[in-house]
Design a protein around this motif. Structure first.
Motif, PDB file in Angstrom:
ATOM      1  N   GLY A 122       0.811  -1.215   0.000  1.00  0.00           N
ATOM      2  CA  GLY A 122       0.000   0.000   0.000  1.00  0.00           C
ATOM      3  C   GLY A 122       0.838   1.256   0.000  1.00  0.00           C
ATOM      4  N   LEU A 123       1.926   1.256   0.792  1.00  0.00           N
ATOM      5  CA  LEU A 123       2.789   2.435   0.849  1.00  0.00           C
ATOM      6  C   LEU A 123       3.481   2.672  -0.487  1.00  0.00           C
ATOM      7  N   VAL A 124       3.884   1.584  -1.156  1.00  0.00           N
ATOM      8  CA  VAL A 124       4.496   1.727  -2.484  1.00  0.00           C
ATOM      9  C   VAL A 124       3.532   2.442  -3.430  1.00  0.00           C
ATOM     10  N   TYR A 125       2.293   2.001  -3.455  1.00  0.00           N
ATOM     11  CA  TYR A 125       1.326   2.637  -4.350  1.00  0.00           C
ATOM     12  C   TYR A 125       1.008   4.069  -3.921  1.00  0.00           C
ATOM     13  N   GLU A 126       0.925   4.318  -2.622  1.00  0.00           N
ATOM     14  CA  GLU A 126       0.652   5.680  -2.151  1.00  0.00           C
ATOM     15  C   GLU A 126       1.740   6.648  -2.608  1.00  0.00           C
ATOM     16  N   ILE A 127       2.993   6.253  -2.397  1.00  0.00           N
ATOM     17  CA  ILE A 127       4.107   7.142  -2.756  1.00  0.00           C
ATOM     18  C   ILE A 127       4.238   7.242  -4.264  1.00  0.00           C
ATOM     19  N   ALA A 128       4.026   6.136  -4.973  1.00  0.00           N
ATOM     20  CA  ALA A 128       4.083   6.180  -6.436  1.00  0.00           C
ATOM     21  C   ALA A 128       3.016   7.113  -6.995  1.00  0.00           C
ATOM     22  N   ALA A 129       1.814   7.068  -6.399  1.00  0.00           N
ATOM     23  CA  ALA A 129       0.748   7.958  -6.853  1.00  0.00           C
ATOM     24  C   ALA A 129       1.071   9.412  -6.531  1.00  0.00           C
ATOM     25  N   GLU A 130       1.683   9.645  -5.360  1.00  0.00           N
ATOM     26  CA  GLU A 130       2.024  11.001  -4.944  1.00  0.00           C
ATOM     27  C   GLU A 130       3.012  11.647  -5.912  1.00  0.00           C
ATOM     28  N   ARG A 131       3.982  10.838  -6.387  1.00  0.00           N
ATOM     29  CA  ARG A 131       4.998  11.381  -7.296  1.00  0.00           C
ATOM     30  C   ARG A 131       4.682  11.079  -8.761  1.00  0.00           C
ATOM     31  N   ASP A 132       3.514  10.459  -9.005  1.00  0.00           N
ATOM     32  CA  ASP A 132       3.111  10.052 -10.357  1.00  0.00           C
ATOM     33  C   ASP A 132       4.256   9.295 -11.031  1.00  0.00           C
TER      34      ASP A 132
END
Length: 242
Positions: A84-94
């Motif tokens: 979940g954290l991987v996807y959260e940070i990936a989404a934050e930085r696109d």
């Protein structure tokens, strides 16, 4: 990906293949130690607990630069772990990085295996860590799961700073359960020093639990037979079992 609850021996084939195909492997140092035989010739970046955000940021940066990166979690990466954290940070930085989650063996699976068959009917998994979730929210979830007669799996039951959380959780659950309800614990599942115990709720001693322990509290139908904790699914109401 998840490395399973214990060691490289408990990796799924897909997780093993992903690690072997990677150029860089990142993870909590304890987990990396468990898969050390697979790390030869790779760049290895280890870190301590509480550095999850930095670990994910580094993994994404390397992947965005073209490296084949494996970010290792314990158990299954999608259950109280890093996915979940991987996807959260990936989404934050696109992030343009190609992300693939590789399933592992969750602690509740390996602990259930050691205890017998406690998860054969509906169950709820609740973490007692209030580092990221307010304790008041955790108490509400415990109450709701106990009232609904779920088998309850307690993750992160204890730490040096949270010695009182497990007794309070068992108090909440116990207000809706028979004192004879079976409670099982597994410490260090599949690792050296593994310990298991099944005891009635009224006798269960939270002092035996540590941060490597998972606790499973049975529902109103769970019973113990020959040292195994069993939760019926309901076949007895429809079929003869003898």
């Amino acid at each position: 990906m998840g490395i399973g609850p214990g060691s490289a021996d408990y990796l799924t084939p897909a997780a093993r293949a992903a690690i072997l195909a990677s150029e860089v492997v990142l993870g909590y140092r304890t987990y990396l130690h468990l898969i050390e035989p697979l790390l030869a010739g790779k760049q290895v970046i280890s870190s301590s607990m509480m550095q999850e955000v930095e670990r994910v940021q580094t993994a994404l940066q390397l992947a965005e630069q073209g490296a084949e990166v494996a970010l290792v979690s314990g158990g299954d990466p999608g259950i109280y772990a890093m996915a979940g954290l991987v996807y959260e940070i990936a989404a934050e930085r696109d992030s343009p990085a190609d992300i693939a989650i590789v399933a592992g063996v969750a602690a509740l699976n390996s602990c259930a295996e050691r205890l017998g068959a406690p998860l054969m009917h509906d169950f709820a998994a609740i973490s007692l860590s209030d580092l990221l979730t307010p304790w008041a929210v955790i108490e509400r979830r415990l109450e709701a799961a106990a009232v609904a007669d779920f088998v309850i799996v307690l993750y992160n039951p204890k730490s040096k700073k949270r010695a009182h959380h497990l007794p309070r959780a068992l108090e909440i659950i116990g207000s809706h359960r028979n004192p004879e309800t079976p409670v099982g614990m597994v410490t260090a599942a599949t690792r050296d020093g593994e310990r298991t115990l099944i005891a009635p709720l009224r006798e269960f001693d939270p002092a035996l639990v540590d941060m490597q322990t998972t606790v499973i509290v049975g529902n109103s139908h769970t019973f113990v037979w020959r040292g195994k904790m069993i939760t019926p699914r309901g076949y007895r109401t429809k079929y003869r079992l003898d």
